[in-house]
Design an enzyme around this catalytic site. Structure first.
Site, short mmCIF file in Angstrom:
data_model
loop_
_atom_site.label_atom_id
_atom_site.label_comp_id
_atom_site.label_asym_id
_atom_site.label_seq_id
_atom_site.Cartn_x
_atom_site.Cartn_y
_atom_site.Cartn_z
N ASP A 65 55.74 -12.56 -44.44
CA ASP A 65 55.10 -12.17 -43.18
C ASP A 65 54.17 -10.99 -43.40
O ASP A 65 54.13 -10.41 -44.48
CB ASP A 65 56.17 -11.83 -42.13
CG ASP A 65 57.30 -10.97 -42.69
OD1 ASP A 65 57.09 -10.32 -43.72
OD2 ASP A 65 58.38 -10.96 -42.09
N ASP A 134 68.90 -8.44 -35.47
CA ASP A 134 68.96 -9.47 -34.42
C ASP A 134 68.94 -10.89 -34.99
O ASP A 134 68.77 -11.86 -34.26
CB ASP A 134 67.83 -9.30 -33.40
CG ASP A 134 66.44 -9.49 -34.01
OD1 ASP A 134 66.33 -9.76 -35.23
OD2 ASP A 134 65.44 -9.37 -33.27
N HIS A 136 66.77 -12.13 -37.23
CA HIS A 136 65.48 -12.73 -37.59
C HIS A 136 65.32 -12.83 -39.10
O HIS A 136 65.82 -12.00 -39.85
CB HIS A 136 64.30 -11.98 -36.94
CG HIS A 136 63.94 -10.66 -37.53
ND1 HIS A 136 64.12 -9.47 -36.86
CD2 HIS A 136 63.39 -10.32 -38.72
CE1 HIS A 136 63.68 -8.48 -37.60
NE2 HIS A 136 63.24 -8.96 -38.75
N GLU A 141 61.71 -14.25 -34.55
CA GLU A 141 62.59 -13.55 -33.62
C GLU A 141 63.40 -14.55 -32.77
O GLU A 141 63.06 -15.74 -32.71
CB GLU A 141 61.76 -12.65 -32.71
CG GLU A 141 60.98 -11.54 -33.45
CD GLU A 141 61.87 -10.36 -33.85
OE1 GLU A 141 63.08 -10.54 -34.05
OE2 GLU A 141 61.32 -9.25 -33.97
#
Ligand code: GLP
Length: 255
Positions: A65, A134, A136, A141
């Site tokens: 990313d 979380d 990801h 996400e």
């Protein structure tokens, strides 16, 4: 899933380095992650390169990313982070022209995403992964498609808070958007190597290993991949119900 639970992060990093050097086919494409988790692994790869035991010379590397709109020379631009860690004869032998990252500075980010997806096809040999608190992976996400390809992503408040430590502890300096390999792109890698250390990752790892597959915890998609190795320390494994069983399996295969 092959699950290694090491007493400490340092021991987990050593296991991950061994797995990578045994299983990555030199000359092929390596998927590389950012964040703090893989930094120890990159250090091991540099040491192995210096010792003549490993090289990324002749291989290519693909980032997961990139932030959109981050300054070209910003040290936290993922291209710069990865170049600092891996590029050069004094690092791992990877050449700068063989490091591929999504173009977060493109005028047309949607086109940059499509171009990256095309560049990475048909998928890397081995993908290194970290995980967000979380759940990801890459910057996929919660709530995104489990079948996504490289796309523009919006960072959650949680991720921007987590990553503020790289931006003078100022959440307002953390970019809001990114380009990220999609979950289907990541699943296209032949082998996956996920590292998670520390208590902050314990809930995400419980979900990834023992929870139901759900877009709410994007990393749970890895349950559908046939070749995943997960390396944890005791803190990240702290919520696993079957930790002792996973340890017994790992030990029986690694005597
Ligand atoms: C970022 C990256 C992820 C990484 C995550 C965890 O959000 N995009 O690829 O896995 O951070 O970071 P850390 O390893 O620092 O906990």
């Amino acid at each position: 899933m092959r699950i290694a639970i090491a007493p400490t992060e340092a021991e987990g990093t050593a296991i991950a380095a061994r797995v990578l050097m045994e299983r990555f086919e030199q000359g092929k494409a390596l998927g590389v992650a950012t964040g703090s988790t893989p930094l120890g692994l990159y250090e091991k790869l540099r040491e192995a390169h210096a010792a003549g035991e490993f090289t990324l010379s002749g291989s290519s590397a693909y980032a997961l990313d990139e932030y959109i709109g981050i300054d070209a020379d910003h040290p936290e631009r993922y291209r710069n982070v990865l170049a600092t860690e891996l590029v050069g004869e004094d690092k791992t032998g990877l050449k700068d022209e063989d490091l591929y990252t999504p173009d977060g500075l493109a005028d047309d980010p949607a086109q940059a995403a499509a171009d990256y997806e095309e560049a990475i096809a048909p998928g890397v040999d081995l993908q290194i992964l970290g995980i967000g608190s979380d759940g990801h992976i890459g910057f996929n996400e919660p709530g995104g498609s489990l079948a996504s390809r490289t796309h523009i992503g919006v960072l959650t408040e949680q991720t921007r808070t987590d990553n503020a430590r790289f931006f003078d502890n100022d959440i307002d300096k953390v970019p809001t958007h990114c380009l990220t390999q999609g979950l289907a792109t990541i699943m296209g890698a032949k082998k996956l190597l996920l590292l998670a250390f520390g208590e902050k990752k314990a809930e995400a790892m419980k979900q990834v290993i023992e929870g139901p597959v759900s877009a709410f915890w994007p990393g749970t998609i890895l349950q559908h991949h046939p070749d995943v190795t997960i390396v944890l320390d005791e803190a990240a494994a702290g919520k696993l119900q079957l930790a002792d069983y996973y340890k017994a399996i790992w030990d029986s295969w690694n005597k």
